[in-house]
Design an enzyme around this catalytic site. Structure first.
Site, PDB file in Angstrom:
ATOM      1  N   LYS A  40      45.939  32.612  31.997  1.00 43.70           N
ATOM      2  CA  LYS A  40      47.236  33.248  31.746  1.00 43.70           C
ATOM      3  C   LYS A  40      48.325  32.675  32.652  1.00 43.70           C
ATOM      4  CE  LYS A  40      45.805  37.585  32.162  1.00 43.70           C
ATOM      5  NZ  LYS A  40      44.335  37.471  32.223  1.00 43.70           N
TER       6      LYS A  40
ATOM      7  N   ARG B 235      48.496  47.332  29.762  1.00 47.53           N
ATOM      8  CA  ARG B 235      47.038  47.378  29.785  1.00 47.53           C
ATOM      9  C   ARG B 235      46.479  48.413  28.823  1.00 47.53           C
ATOM     10  NH1 ARG B 235      44.926  44.680  34.270  1.00 47.53           N
ATOM     11  NH2 ARG B 235      46.453  44.323  35.899  1.00 47.53           N
TER      12      ARG B 235
ATOM     13  N   ARG C 196      35.095  28.762  41.267  1.00 49.58           N
ATOM     14  CA  ARG C 196      36.305  28.906  42.069  1.00 49.58           C
ATOM     15  C   ARG C 196      35.978  29.073  43.552  1.00 49.58           C
ATOM     16  NH1 ARG C 196      40.890  33.032  40.084  1.00 49.58           N
ATOM     17  NH2 ARG C 196      39.569  34.579  41.080  1.00 49.58           N
TER      18      ARG C 196
ATOM     19  N   ARG D 280      34.529  33.639  46.924  1.00 52.01           N
ATOM     20  CA  ARG D 280      34.787  35.066  47.109  1.00 52.01           C
ATOM     21  C   ARG D 280      33.699  35.884  46.415  1.00 52.01           C
ATOM     22  NH1 ARG D 280      40.942  35.458  45.236  1.00 52.01           N
ATOM     23  NH2 ARG D 280      39.806  36.559  43.632  1.00 52.01           N
TER      24      ARG D 280
ATOM     25  N   ARG E 291      33.315  42.451  35.894  1.00 58.36           N
ATOM     26  CA  ARG E 291      34.773  42.485  35.676  1.00 58.36           C
ATOM     27  C   ARG E 291      35.089  42.318  34.203  1.00 58.36           C
ATOM     28  NH1 ARG E 291      36.479  37.822  39.503  1.00 58.36           N
ATOM     29  NH2 ARG E 291      38.560  37.882  38.614  1.00 58.36           N
TER      30      ARG E 291
END
Ligand code: ZN
Length: 220
Positions: free
Chosen positions: A16, A90, A129, A162, A173
């Site tokens: 995004k 959302r 990542r 992370r 998630r």
């Protein structure tokens, strides 16, 4: 159609941010980040900012009416022709509220782009990542010759993965994301506003070009 909102939807890792940047360049849209706006309102100590701060200090979600109030202030203050939202709305309730605000500020039409990415691809993208502990720079094992424990090329800090980028956490998630946004996707699809773009399987440039074409098509 000269005046419209663009709403970018898609799971974490859909790109995004990257596609928002490309749309800014191509259409001169103003990027509206509700997170940034909330922080700015809190820092400026506006009435809505003070309300938002009470919730944030208590570790609670800032309620819709406060968020919408801040969006309204921003849109009316800047007299925008085109605004781009990502990460907001959302829920269908937020979508309805945003629509009311948009009509007030004469941005009545919304182009809703849904970036489609499979769960497998999201895990691949996000689990690669890495972040620098010192300067916060983001890298990816797919594109950078780095791994957890490497030194940051720009500041020599330690690079690590992370916790929320571990495969298990990513899948969790994603489950939460799909559950929460399914009603919103349905809402826009039923109204014929949803334009779906396949956001994997080709280059970022090719996908950005498709997103831009979808905006042009929907904005007429
Ligand atoms: Zn660094």
């Amino acid at each position: 159609m000269d005046k419209y909102n663009i709403i970018l939807l898609g799971p974490p890792g859909a790109g995004k941010g990257t596609h928002a940047e490309a749309l800014k360049r191509e259409f001169g849209v103003e990027h509206i980040s509700t997170g940034d706006m909330l922080r700015a309102a809190v820092a400026e100590g506006t009435e809505l900012g003070r309300q938002a701060k009470q919730y944030m200090d208590a570790g609670k979600l800032v309620p819709d009416e406060v968020v919408i109030g801040i969006v309204r202030e921003r849109l009316s203050a800047n007299r925008l022709d085109r605004a781009l939202f990502d990460g907001f709305p959302r829920t269908p309730a937020q979508a309805e509220a945003l629509e009311e605000v948009a009509v007030e500020v004469l941005l009545p039409a919304a182009v809703v782009i849904y970036l489609q990415v499979s769960d497998e691809e999201v895990v691949l993208r996000l689990s690669g990542r890495l972040q620098c502990r010192k300067c916060g720079a983001i890298y990816n094992t797919r594109y950078d010759q780095l791994e957890s424990g490497s030194q940051c090329p720009s500041c020599q800090g330690e690079i690590y993965q992370r916790d929320d980028d571990q495969a298990e956490a990513i899948l969790q998630r994603l489950r939460v994301y799909r559950e929460q946004t399914a009603p919103l996707i349905d809402y826009y699809r039923k109204r014929g506003q949803l334009v779906e773009v396949q956001a994997e399987g080709s280059t970022i440039e090719a996908i950005s070009a498709e997103v831009a074409a979808a905006v042009r098509g929907a904005a007429g």
